[in-house]
Design a protein around this motif. Structure first.
Motif, short mmCIF file in Angstrom:
data_model
loop_
_atom_site.label_atom_id
_atom_site.label_comp_id
_atom_site.label_asym_id
_atom_site.label_seq_id
_atom_site.Cartn_x
_atom_site.Cartn_y
_atom_site.Cartn_z
N ALA A 69 58.69 125.15 15.90
CA ALA A 69 60.05 124.94 16.74
C ALA A 69 60.80 126.01 16.82
O ALA A 69 61.86 125.91 17.30
N GLY A 70 60.56 127.05 16.07
CA GLY A 70 61.49 128.52 16.51
C GLY A 70 62.53 128.15 15.33
O GLY A 70 63.61 128.74 15.59
N LYS A 71 62.45 127.51 14.34
CA LYS A 71 63.79 127.39 13.47
C LYS A 71 63.86 128.41 12.37
O LYS A 71 64.61 128.15 11.39
N ALA A 72 62.94 129.11 12.13
CA ALA A 72 62.87 130.04 11.22
C ALA A 72 62.50 131.60 11.69
O ALA A 72 62.04 131.95 12.43
N ASP A 73 62.91 132.65 10.65
CA ASP A 73 62.53 134.09 11.32
C ASP A 73 61.46 134.79 10.21
O ASP A 73 61.03 135.71 10.73
N VAL A 74 61.36 134.19 8.96
CA VAL A 74 60.82 134.56 8.11
C VAL A 74 60.11 133.72 7.25
O VAL A 74 61.08 132.59 6.77
N LEU A 75 58.80 133.69 6.73
CA LEU A 75 58.29 132.54 5.89
C LEU A 75 58.11 133.52 4.54
O LEU A 75 57.49 134.50 4.55
N VAL A 76 58.78 132.92 3.67
CA VAL A 76 58.83 133.50 2.26
C VAL A 76 57.68 132.55 1.41
O VAL A 76 58.20 131.27 1.19
#
Length: 480
Positions: A69-76
């Motif tokens: 859904a494009g709700k984040a810029d980076v997965l940690v």
């Protein structure tokens, strides 16, 4: 940058979540250092990420939807294996992050999955994580096979037992839990005496006896049946659904009672219809001699009768057929040689052969296990031999499950058979009829006022190749 954190731990039996909290703390420290804003945390507790996992990861599924859904810029993540230990799953997540321009961060480092080197590095880590999962599975399976060969328990505790452990937490023994074992013995004794699983379950529920898993739904007839079919209760070790030898725990049910329960619960010859409210002796037991259909009770003009429900070929009054069949049974069971007639010697010989065959094949399998332990045979070769021998052992065990004369019938034999018969429930009486008779009812003739015994001429005693007519017990059917 908007950061989303994913944490996971494979095993947390107490559901405390301590490990995932520690992972989250480390990930938040990375986000604070990099100046990323944490917008969401997803956490799967007590969930495996290998390709052998049997439980879904609901939070991982929600994470993917969140990223798509494009709700984040980076997965940690704390480390790459938190997301998956399955190369195919890694490829799917890698393609998602590359397509959406999402950074991929674990072990304190940020990767750009559109770059070749970063794709190679993260892919290699994913491959190593999958390898570690496979090695762990191999170690577990080896331990399971070793426990099975040694007769030791593995996994979930079998109802009716408890486990004893030493000071170091090492397994010592599996012994009967007397309270639960008494429930199993009672159920086995009642099934062996002809009582239905349904009535036993109803009684257990009325008495408030907890189920093996402590659920609120109570006992069911299928639960009673499954429990009494488990070879673990006669001290046998089961592996992959097959008996592989003796267990290192004591039996709860004796061999004869267990064999009788198997005969009643699994043998088509001994199985009667599942009637939860048994009222009539021969419903579903008597068979139409014309079409082979079973009978049930239905009103026929002015009286109730056993009627063929397939082609409506035959009909006979309930009280007339019941009275005749009971009289024949009483005469048979009151004879001095009744037990000899009910236990054909040729059947006993076949049983002994099957028992010997099962023992020999188990000994051969033990020899192959020992050869594998000495590295004289490859694991693949052992698997082929094991699969073949286990199937042959199961077949021999089934042929060896025979009770010469069931206790329910044995207790009836004697001069006072009629008094003992009168003390049985209808369900137990039906069981006796089903155990002893193959009852076939033929057509009547016009103008008949009573039951012509010849209508039952094609009936026979179980295990007897001759019909009643061939034995001279009934005459030729009359015609008009």
């Amino acid at each position: 940058m908007r950061a989303v954190i994913y944490t996971r731990v494979s095993s947390d039996p107490n559901n405390l979540g301590r490990s995932v909290e520690e992972q989250e703390a480390d990930c938040r420290a990375v986000c604070q250092r990099e100046g990323w804003q944490v917008v969401r945390v997803f956490s799967d507790n007590d969930r495996s990420a290998s390709r052998y996992a049997k439980k879904e990861r609901p939070q991982y599924k929600a994470l993917r939807a969140y990223l798509e859904a494009g709700k984040a810029d980076v997965l940690v993540m704390w480390e790459g294996s938190r997301a998956q230990r399955d190369l195919e799953a890694y490829l799917s997540l890698r393609n998602l992050c590359a397509r959406e321009g999402i950074g991929y961060s674990y072990s304190g480092r940020l990767y750009d999955l559109t770059r070749t080197d970063d794709r190679f590095t993260t892919g290699l880590d994913a491959l190593l994580a999958e390898r570690e999962a496979d090695l762990t599975r191999d170690r577990v399976l080896r331990a399971v096979r070793a426990n099975a060969a040694a007769g030791k328990p593995h996994g979930r505790l079998l109802y009716g037992y408890r486990r004893e452990y030493g000071d170091g937490g090492q397994y010592v023994a599996q012994v009967p839990h007397e309270g639960h074992a008494a429930v199993i013995r009672e159920a086995a004794r009642r099934v062996a005496s002809g009582e239905t699983c349904y009535s036993i379950a109803q009684d257990f529920n009325a008495r408030g006896i907890p189920t093996p898993r402590g659920g609120s739904n109570g006992w069911s007839l299928s639960q009673i049946g499954r429990m009494l079919r488990n070879p673990g209760y006669i001290g046998k070790r089961v592996y992959l659904g097959k008996i592989v030898g003796d267990a290192d725990w004591p039996a709860i049910i004796d061999d004869e009672t267990y064999a009788l329960c198997q005969s009643i619960l699994t043998s088509p010859k001994r199985r009667t219809q599942r009637d939860t409210a048994v009222r009539h002796l021969l419903t579903g037991v008597a068979v139409c001699d014309v079409c082979g259909g079973r009978t049930r009770v239905q009103k026929n003009r002015t009286h109730h009768a056993y009627i063929c429900m397939v082609g409506f070929c035959v009909s006979v009054k309930i009280e007339v057929l019941d009275r005749f069949v009971v009289a024949v049974l009483m005469a048979r069971l009151s004879r001095p040689d009744a037990l000899d007639l009910l236990a054909p010697p040729e059947d006993l010989g076949e049983v002994e052969k099957a028992q010997q065959e099962a023992a020999e094949k188990r000994a051969r399998l033990d020899e192959w296990y020992a050869a594998a332990a000495r590295n004289e045979i490859t694991p693949g070769g052992l698997a082929v031999i094991e699969r073949t021998l286990l199937a042959e052992i199961e077949d021999a065990d089934q042929r060896a499950q025979h009770v010469d004369v069931p206790p329910l019938v044995r207790d009836l034999v004697g001069p006072d058979v009629e008094q003992r018969w009168g003390r049985l429930t209808v369900g137990q009486q039906r069981q006796v009829v089903s155990l002893l008779l193959e009852l076939r009812v033929g057509k009547t003739y016009r103008g008949a006022r009573s039951l012509d015994p010849a209508r039952l001429g094609n009936s026979r005693w179980r295990g007897d190749s001759r019909t009643w007519a061939e034995r001279g017990l009934v005459g030729e059917p009359r015609t008009r």
